[in-house]
Design an enzyme around this catalytic site. Structure first.
Site, mmCIF file in Angstrom:
data_model
loop_
_atom_site.group_PDB
_atom_site.id
_atom_site.type_symbol
_atom_site.label_atom_id
_atom_site.label_comp_id
_atom_site.label_asym_id
_atom_site.label_seq_id
_atom_site.Cartn_x
_atom_site.Cartn_y
_atom_site.Cartn_z
ATOM 1 N N ASP A 1 -5.730 -0.334 -2.006
ATOM 2 C CA ASP A 1 -6.360 -1.221 -2.859
ATOM 3 C C ASP A 1 -7.805 -1.801 -2.250
ATOM 4 O O ASP A 1 -8.086 -1.767 -1.011
ATOM 5 C CB ASP A 1 -5.597 -2.636 -3.337
ATOM 6 C CG ASP A 1 -5.752 -3.602 -2.102
ATOM 7 O OD1 ASP A 1 -5.396 -2.987 -0.917
ATOM 8 O OD2 ASP A 1 -5.894 -4.868 -2.263
ATOM 9 N N ASP B 1 -5.470 2.381 10.715
ATOM 10 C CA ASP B 1 -6.406 2.054 10.992
ATOM 11 C C ASP B 1 -6.968 1.555 12.303
ATOM 12 O O ASP B 1 -6.891 2.330 13.377
ATOM 13 C CB ASP B 1 -6.981 0.818 9.923
ATOM 14 C CG ASP B 1 -8.555 0.690 10.092
ATOM 15 O OD1 ASP B 1 -9.380 1.611 10.027
ATOM 16 O OD2 ASP B 1 -8.816 -0.556 9.594
ATOM 17 N N ASP C 1 0.753 3.484 4.283
ATOM 18 C CA ASP C 1 -0.492 4.008 3.708
ATOM 19 C C ASP C 1 -1.471 4.639 4.549
ATOM 20 O O ASP C 1 -1.951 5.738 4.555
ATOM 21 C CB ASP C 1 -1.147 3.015 2.670
ATOM 22 C CG ASP C 1 -1.600 1.652 3.210
ATOM 23 O OD1 ASP C 1 -1.247 1.403 4.362
ATOM 24 O OD2 ASP C 1 -2.107 0.795 2.345
ATOM 25 N N ARG D 1 -5.235 0.410 -6.805
ATOM 26 C CA ARG D 1 -3.903 1.272 -6.450
ATOM 27 C C ARG D 1 -3.358 2.214 -7.203
ATOM 28 O O ARG D 1 -2.623 3.262 -6.801
ATOM 29 C CB ARG D 1 -2.777 0.055 -6.367
ATOM 30 C CG ARG D 1 -3.007 -1.082 -5.237
ATOM 31 C CD ARG D 1 -1.695 -1.709 -4.849
ATOM 32 N NE ARG D 1 -2.079 -2.888 -4.301
ATOM 33 C CZ ARG D 1 -2.246 -3.272 -2.910
ATOM 34 N NH1 ARG D 1 -2.123 -1.993 -2.141
ATOM 35 N NH2 ARG D 1 -2.423 -4.575 -2.343
ATOM 36 N N GLY E 1 0.590 -1.192 -0.012
ATOM 37 C CA GLY E 1 0.025 0.065 0.116
ATOM 38 C C GLY E 1 0.924 1.524 -0.220
ATOM 39 O O GLY E 1 0.385 2.344 -0.678
ATOM 40 N N PHE F 1 -14.226 3.287 3.686
ATOM 41 C CA PHE F 1 -13.190 2.259 3.034
ATOM 42 C C PHE F 1 -12.530 3.055 1.750
ATOM 43 O O PHE F 1 -13.385 3.383 0.731
ATOM 44 C CB PHE F 1 -13.822 0.997 2.678
ATOM 45 C CG PHE F 1 -12.577 -0.071 2.300
ATOM 46 C CD1 PHE F 1 -11.585 -0.451 3.270
ATOM 47 C CD2 PHE F 1 -12.312 -0.173 0.878
ATOM 48 C CE1 PHE F 1 -10.485 -1.339 2.817
ATOM 49 C CE2 PHE F 1 -11.346 -0.935 0.447
ATOM 50 C CZ PHE F 1 -10.393 -1.508 1.604
ATOM 51 N N VAL F 2 -11.528 3.749 1.980
ATOM 52 C CA VAL F 2 -10.586 4.270 0.728
ATOM 53 C C VAL F 2 -9.960 3.338 -0.075
ATOM 54 O O VAL F 2 -9.016 2.515 0.280
ATOM 55 C CB VAL F 2 -10.046 5.600 1.473
ATOM 56 C CG1 VAL F 2 -11.183 6.407 1.928
ATOM 57 C CG2 VAL F 2 -8.955 5.114 2.378
HETATM 58 P P1 5GP Z 1 -4.365 -1.792 10.825
HETATM 59 O O1 5GP Z 1 -3.509 -2.928 11.281
HETATM 60 O O2 5GP Z 1 -3.968 -0.269 11.324
HETATM 61 O O3 5GP Z 1 -5.954 -1.939 11.128
HETATM 62 O O4 5GP Z 1 -4.463 -1.554 9.309
HETATM 63 C C1 5GP Z 1 -3.556 -1.396 8.234
HETATM 64 C C2 5GP Z 1 -3.717 -1.897 7.020
HETATM 65 O O5 5GP Z 1 -4.996 -2.029 6.779
HETATM 66 C C3 5GP Z 1 -3.419 -0.685 5.998
HETATM 67 O O6 5GP Z 1 -1.759 -0.842 5.665
HETATM 68 C C4 5GP Z 1 -4.039 -1.159 4.843
HETATM 69 O O7 5GP Z 1 -3.528 -1.933 3.901
HETATM 70 C C5 5GP Z 1 -5.482 -1.651 5.272
HETATM 71 N N1 5GP Z 1 -6.589 -0.834 5.540
HETATM 72 C C6 5GP Z 1 -7.006 -0.173 6.582
HETATM 73 N N2 5GP Z 1 -8.138 0.893 6.252
HETATM 74 C C7 5GP Z 1 -8.127 0.723 4.940
HETATM 75 C C8 5GP Z 1 -9.178 1.639 4.084
HETATM 76 O O8 5GP Z 1 -9.907 2.193 4.263
HETATM 77 N N3 5GP Z 1 -8.793 1.172 2.570
HETATM 78 C C9 5GP Z 1 -7.961 0.268 2.359
HETATM 79 N N4 5GP Z 1 -7.778 0.143 0.964
HETATM 80 N N5 5GP Z 1 -7.029 -0.503 2.984
HETATM 81 C C10 5GP Z 1 -7.254 -0.070 4.480
#
Ligand code: 5GP
Length: 193
Positions: free
Chosen positions: A173, A112, A109, A179, A53, A166-167
């Site tokens: 992606d 979350d 990227d 992407r 990402g 969700f972006v």
């Molecule tokens: P976390 O471990 O913080 O929950 O998630 C990190 C990863 O989740 C990011 O690097 C990304 O790949 C994916 N992710 C989280 N939210 C989004 C979103 O809104 N869109 C996309 N495409 N990926 C997300």
């Protein structure tokens, strides 16, 4: 297939992203230039991109940083092909560069739940990094489930605070698509629900 027609709304255009990336790069250049002798290659930061990402963000960011940085990638998997996490993060492609006694800037990227980042910071700490900073294009603070602590003199850099959608685009992606969109936008929910 016109990917643009799958986007409900654009949150940040390519021009807005480019402007913000320049600001982040200037800030990093300034912070790490004043950091003792970090303008020498031995103490300049290692930029660690989280694949896949962060690939566009990392590529644009490093070209605007005026320091003799190194670049590496790590691959961490915890998401499947959908929009929800499926468990504990794990490293599926490790770093090549030794981060011991080095300043590291993790380039993400999006942060979350914080689970990926907290896992990676602990990993870099266990490898003996002198400091761990984070530079994320997007941050969704209201979604946080796992807190993370930066290491040493580490700093947190963030491009934009992202609303809870969700972006996709600019590296992000859905099922390995979108992407290559030059902007960040909200995917039409009917495409993933
Ligand atoms: P976390 O471990 O913080 O929950 O998630 C990190 C990863 O989740 C990011 O690097 C990304 O790949 C994916 N992710 C989280 N939210 C989004 C979103 O809104 N869109 C996309 N495409 N990926 C997300």
């Amino acid at each position: 297939m016109d990917l643009n027609s799958h986007i409900e709304k654009i949150l940040w255009t390519d021009q807005e992203i480019s402007q913000r990336v320049s600001e982040l790069a200037s800030q990093i250049t300034q912070d790490f230039s004043t950091n003792s002798d970090s303008s020498s290659s031995s103490s300049a930061p290692i930029m660690v991109g989280v694949a896949t990402g962060a690939f566009l963000f990392l590529a644009d960011l490093v070209r605007k940083i005026q320091l003799p940085i190194s670049v590496d990638f790590v691959r961490i998997e915890s998401y499947g092909s959908g929009t929800v996490s499926c468990g504990k993060p794990k490293i599926t492609c490790d770093l090549k560069i030794d981060v011991r006694d080095k300043h590291v800037i993790v380039v993400e990227d999006i942060v979350d739940t914080g689970s990926t980042l907290s896992f990676l910071i602990e990993y870099l700490k266990s490898k003996g990094s002198l400091s761990v900073s984070v530079c994320t294009l997007l941050n969704k603070p209201e979604r946080r489930k796992v807190n993370f602590e930066l290491v040493g003199s580490g700093k947190f850099y963030c491009g934009f605070e992202c609303p809870d959608y969700f972006v996709v685009g600019y590296g992000l992606d859905f099922a390995e698509l979108y992407r290559n969109l030059p902007y960040v936008g909200v995917l039409k929910p009917e495409l993933y629900q």
